[in-house]
Design a protein around this motif. Sequence first.
Motif, PDB file in Angstrom:
ATOM      1  N   GLU A 420       2.710  35.406  55.856  1.00 28.15           N
ATOM      2  CA  GLU A 420       4.135  35.381  55.687  1.00 28.15           C
ATOM      3  C   GLU A 420       4.122  34.257  54.435  1.00 28.15           C
ATOM      4  O   GLU A 420       3.802  33.040  54.508  1.00 28.15           O
ATOM      5  N   GLY A 421       4.540  34.664  53.177  1.00 25.49           N
ATOM      6  CA  GLY A 421       4.475  33.843  52.148  1.00 25.49           C
ATOM      7  C   GLY A 421       3.266  33.627  51.608  1.00 25.49           C
ATOM      8  O   GLY A 421       2.345  34.659  51.654  1.00 25.49           O
ATOM      9  N   ASN A 422       2.731  32.425  51.602  1.00 27.48           N
ATOM     10  CA  ASN A 422       1.495  32.096  51.124  1.00 27.48           C
ATOM     11  C   ASN A 422       0.444  31.640  52.599  1.00 27.48           C
ATOM     12  O   ASN A 422      -0.576  31.148  52.270  1.00 27.48           O
ATOM     13  N   PHE A 423       0.879  32.106  53.676  1.00 28.71           N
ATOM     14  CA  PHE A 423       0.702  31.240  54.814  1.00 28.71           C
ATOM     15  C   PHE A 423       0.020  32.541  55.817  1.00 28.71           C
ATOM     16  O   PHE A 423       1.075  33.457  56.108  1.00 28.71           O
ATOM     17  N   ASP A 424      -1.068  32.571  56.344  1.00 29.29           N
ATOM     18  CA  ASP A 424      -1.700  33.502  57.350  1.00 29.29           C
ATOM     19  C   ASP A 424      -0.955  33.097  58.842  1.00 29.29           C
ATOM     20  O   ASP A 424      -0.985  32.072  59.231  1.00 29.29           O
ATOM     21  N   LYS A 425      -0.396  34.121  59.296  1.00 33.23           N
ATOM     22  CA  LYS A 425       0.382  33.999  60.493  1.00 33.23           C
ATOM     23  C   LYS A 425      -0.799  34.695  61.768  1.00 33.23           C
ATOM     24  O   LYS A 425      -0.865  34.252  62.863  1.00 33.23           O
ATOM     25  N   ALA A 426      -1.328  35.523  61.292  1.00 29.07           N
ATOM     26  CA  ALA A 426      -2.317  36.464  62.022  1.00 29.07           C
ATOM     27  C   ALA A 426      -3.617  36.772  61.178  1.00 29.07           C
ATOM     28  O   ALA A 426      -3.265  37.516  60.348  1.00 29.07           O
ATOM     29  N   LYS A 427      -4.588  36.479  61.774  1.00 32.01           N
ATOM     30  CA  LYS A 427      -5.800  36.833  60.741  1.00 32.01           C
ATOM     31  C   LYS A 427      -7.219  36.823  61.553  1.00 32.01           C
ATOM     32  O   LYS A 427      -7.484  36.007  62.725  1.00 32.01           O
ATOM     33  N   LYS A 428      -8.060  37.785  61.127  1.00 31.54           N
ATOM     34  CA  LYS A 428      -9.359  37.765  62.232  1.00 31.54           C
ATOM     35  C   LYS A 428     -10.329  37.220  61.338  1.00 31.54           C
ATOM     36  O   LYS A 428     -10.377  37.508  59.929  1.00 31.54           O
ATOM     37  N   TYR A 429     -11.108  36.545  61.744  1.00 30.12           N
ATOM     38  CA  TYR A 429     -12.488  35.590  61.041  1.00 30.12           C
ATOM     39  C   TYR A 429     -13.740  36.054  61.951  1.00 30.12           C
ATOM     40  O   TYR A 429     -13.744  36.299  63.142  1.00 30.12           O
ATOM     41  N   THR A 430     -14.609  36.464  61.019  1.00 30.03           N
ATOM     42  CA  THR A 430     -16.136  36.594  61.648  1.00 30.03           C
ATOM     43  C   THR A 430     -16.656  35.366  62.248  1.00 30.03           C
ATOM     44  O   THR A 430     -16.260  34.271  61.520  1.00 30.03           O
ATOM     45  N   VAL A 431     -17.692  35.438  63.034  1.00 26.66           N
ATOM     46  CA  VAL A 431     -18.357  34.293  63.322  1.00 26.66           C
ATOM     47  C   VAL A 431     -19.126  33.676  62.317  1.00 26.66           C
ATOM     48  O   VAL A 431     -19.118  32.316  62.309  1.00 26.66           O
ATOM     49  N   GLU A 432     -19.516  34.554  61.465  1.00 25.93           N
ATOM     50  CA  GLU A 432     -20.356  33.885  59.979  1.00 25.93           C
ATOM     51  C   GLU A 432     -19.220  33.238  59.423  1.00 25.93           C
ATOM     52  O   GLU A 432     -19.637  31.954  58.830  1.00 25.93           O
ATOM     53  N   GLU A 433     -18.187  33.445  59.043  1.00 21.60           N
ATOM     54  CA  GLU A 433     -17.131  32.874  58.489  1.00 21.60           C
ATOM     55  C   GLU A 433     -16.944  31.450  58.980  1.00 21.60           C
ATOM     56  O   GLU A 433     -16.716  30.434  58.434  1.00 21.60           O
ATOM     57  N   ILE A 434     -16.799  31.228  60.371  1.00 25.01           N
ATOM     58  CA  ILE A 434     -16.274  30.259  61.021  1.00 25.01           C
ATOM     59  C   ILE A 434     -17.661  29.177  61.157  1.00 25.01           C
ATOM     60  O   ILE A 434     -17.510  27.867  60.774  1.00 25.01           O
ATOM     61  N   SER A 435     -18.739  29.733  61.439  1.00 25.42           N
ATOM     62  CA  SER A 435     -20.061  28.781  61.540  1.00 25.42           C
ATOM     63  C   SER A 435     -20.352  28.350  60.251  1.00 25.42           C
ATOM     64  O   SER A 435     -20.579  27.149  59.938  1.00 25.42           O
ATOM     65  N   SER A 436     -19.857  29.045  59.027  1.00 22.07           N
ATOM     66  CA  SER A 436     -20.192  28.492  57.955  1.00 22.07           C
ATOM     67  C   SER A 436     -19.259  27.418  57.293  1.00 22.07           C
ATOM     68  O   SER A 436     -19.570  26.735  56.415  1.00 22.07           O
ATOM     69  N   ASN A 437     -18.174  27.494  58.218  1.00 20.39           N
ATOM     70  CA  ASN A 437     -16.875  26.207  57.711  1.00 20.39           C
ATOM     71  C   ASN A 437     -17.152  25.264  58.642  1.00 20.39           C
ATOM     72  O   ASN A 437     -16.408  24.534  59.294  1.00 20.39           O
ATOM     73  N   ASN A 438     -18.584  25.036  59.475  1.00 29.47           N
ATOM     74  CA  ASN A 438     -18.773  24.111  60.357  1.00 29.47           C
ATOM     75  C   ASN A 438     -17.953  24.063  61.737  1.00 29.47           C
ATOM     76  O   ASN A 438     -17.587  23.166  62.252  1.00 29.47           O
ATOM     77  N   TYR A 439     -17.698  25.387  62.189  1.00 34.72           N
ATOM     78  CA  TYR A 439     -16.847  25.746  63.262  1.00 34.72           C
ATOM     79  C   TYR A 439     -15.442  24.885  63.329  1.00 34.72           C
ATOM     80  O   TYR A 439     -14.882  24.565  64.390  1.00 34.72           O
ATOM     81  N   ASN A 440     -14.979  24.867  62.143  1.00 34.37           N
ATOM     82  CA  ASN A 440     -13.720  24.482  62.162  1.00 34.37           C
ATOM     83  C   ASN A 440     -12.693  25.737  62.630  1.00 34.37           C
ATOM     84  O   ASN A 440     -12.596  26.725  61.764  1.00 34.37           O
ATOM     85  N   LEU A 441     -12.033  25.363  63.774  1.00 31.94           N
ATOM     86  CA  LEU A 441     -10.847  26.482  64.310  1.00 31.94           C
ATOM     87  C   LEU A 441      -9.658  26.424  63.901  1.00 31.94           C
ATOM     88  O   LEU A 441      -8.693  26.780  64.409  1.00 31.94           O
ATOM     89  N   ASP A 442      -9.435  25.430  62.883  1.00 33.36           N
ATOM     90  CA  ASP A 442      -7.974  25.047  62.686  1.00 33.36           C
ATOM     91  C   ASP A 442      -7.554  25.940  61.543  1.00 33.36           C
ATOM     92  O   ASP A 442      -7.423  25.845  60.450  1.00 33.36           O
ATOM     93  N   LEU A 443      -7.248  27.133  62.226  1.00 32.08           N
ATOM     94  CA  LEU A 443      -6.854  28.381  61.240  1.00 32.08           C
ATOM     95  C   LEU A 443      -5.519  28.979  61.523  1.00 32.08           C
ATOM     96  O   LEU A 443      -5.348  29.056  62.970  1.00 32.08           O
ATOM     97  N   CYS A 444      -4.855  29.747  60.779  1.00 31.48           N
ATOM     98  CA  CYS A 444      -3.640  30.241  60.764  1.00 31.48           C
ATOM     99  C   CYS A 444      -2.646  28.939  61.506  1.00 31.48           C
ATOM    100  O   CYS A 444      -1.792  29.206  62.491  1.00 31.48           O
ATOM    101  N   GLY A 445      -2.880  27.920  60.771  1.00 31.79           N
ATOM    102  CA  GLY A 445      -1.870  26.780  61.476  1.00 31.79           C
ATOM    103  C   GLY A 445      -0.634  26.895  60.969  1.00 31.79           C
ATOM    104  O   GLY A 445      -0.213  27.988  60.262  1.00 31.79           O
ATOM    105  N   PHE A 446       0.124  25.747  61.297  1.00 33.46           N
ATOM    106  CA  PHE A 446       1.556  25.814  60.682  1.00 33.46           C
ATOM    107  C   PHE A 446       1.983  25.499  59.353  1.00 33.46           C
ATOM    108  O   PHE A 446       1.250  24.464  58.893  1.00 33.46           O
TER     109      PHE A 446
END
Length: 489
Positions: A420-446
Amino acid sequence: MTIRSFIKRLQDIMRNDAGVNGDAQRIEQIVWLLFLKVYDAKEELWEFHNDDYQSIIPEEYRWRNWAVDEKDGEAKTGEALLSFVNEELIPSLKNIEVDEHTPVSKSIVKFAFEDTHNYMKDGVLLRQVVNVIDEVDFTDHKERHDFNDIYEQILKDLQNQRSSGEYYTPRAVTDFIVQMVKPQLKDKIADFACGTGGFLTSSLNFLEEQVHSVEDREAYNQAVFGIEKKALPHLLAVTNLLLHDIDNPFIIHGNALEKNVRDFSEKDRYDVILMNPPYGGSEKDSIKMNFPMELRSSETADLFMSVIMYRLKKNGRGGIILPDGFLFGADNAKLAIKEKLMKEFNLHTIIRLPHSVFAPYTSIRTNILFFDNTHPTKETWFYRLDMPEGYKNFSKTRPIKLEHFAPAMEWWENRVEIKEGNFDKAKKYTVEEISSNNYNLDLCGFPQEEEEILDPEELMESYQEKRTELNKQIDSILADIQVMLGGKL
């Protein structure tokens, strides 16, 4: 009689009693009296089906033998009633003897009264309260089920007593999680910080439609398990399950963090774990010793996440509410917990909840983590549940409802990425993407919203919460540095 009018009548009587201080004590007083009334109604049913039934409560202390007013002038009242309750009834119930062979349906009486007190000092007013409670016929199936929601009203009243420390998970949230996890009658369902039993009763309501035989009813009766640390919510949970026709409410009064996680065996594990772990608290060092070094945290919710992972059966499912701090937390313990969760479990979905879901308790944003014990995580879906149209905030008078979860429920069955606009409302991330980002799960935020102007009291409360969270993170980092420096800082 409506639930609201029932509670109001009792509270209006007790407001005239000098011994009861505030709504929290008034509600505690109602709860233990209500338990005895409900338990007596259950005993009538047990006696009907079993001619050899023997109550664990001494005959003179059963509700039917002291509380019922036959309007013949013989019912205890005034000083006689006060003396009976304070010197005989409560001490006797506290001292009931139980052992490992005592059925749960009987031992709950002793556990229910471990921390019970009579606050009322006016025996005439106490008689009036007892009479109002006695008007309800809990042996009547319809009337009993009409009172299933009584605890929501009690907890909503407790919301006004912020110092009481009771946290209430809205029914809409527990119902949504249960409907996504879909427990079955064959499952053993647990909540290790069950409060008044919200997740357990939502699960029972979901299971009720699966009951079609005597065997099904037996499975239903043994489906749920809870642990609750505080006395009042524990008593509420037990009574709540009795009202849901659970003859043996298996709710332990204790702290689920007190056992060493390495000692859990298969009998301690559950098919489904649904929880809103307490957060913002901290545990003493002796509790932290029950966890491996890398999982020791100063945050209660983190420790519960570890317990959940150790107690979830193979192929089991979990639905857990956690604050934003868990998602973006980068201290050693949080990172280790998130890494363990993703390497050993399938964290398949995170639902980001809108703000004020837990108003007026807290303004901290929360999330629902859905995972199962099938295989390591390969990918995680994130979905942002936006505030319903026409709402700026949820509140006591305008709480979140199950219908507000409709967009998430529709998306759940047909998952697509949404922007929606420039913001993800729903998105799929691979475990590799998440682990490479130091397990930051703050994704698809407001998206950053325009700052809301709060009244002074809410502003101070919000500031205190944020300061407490920051202090904890700082303390945790300092503790890690101290360990690295060999205990010198």
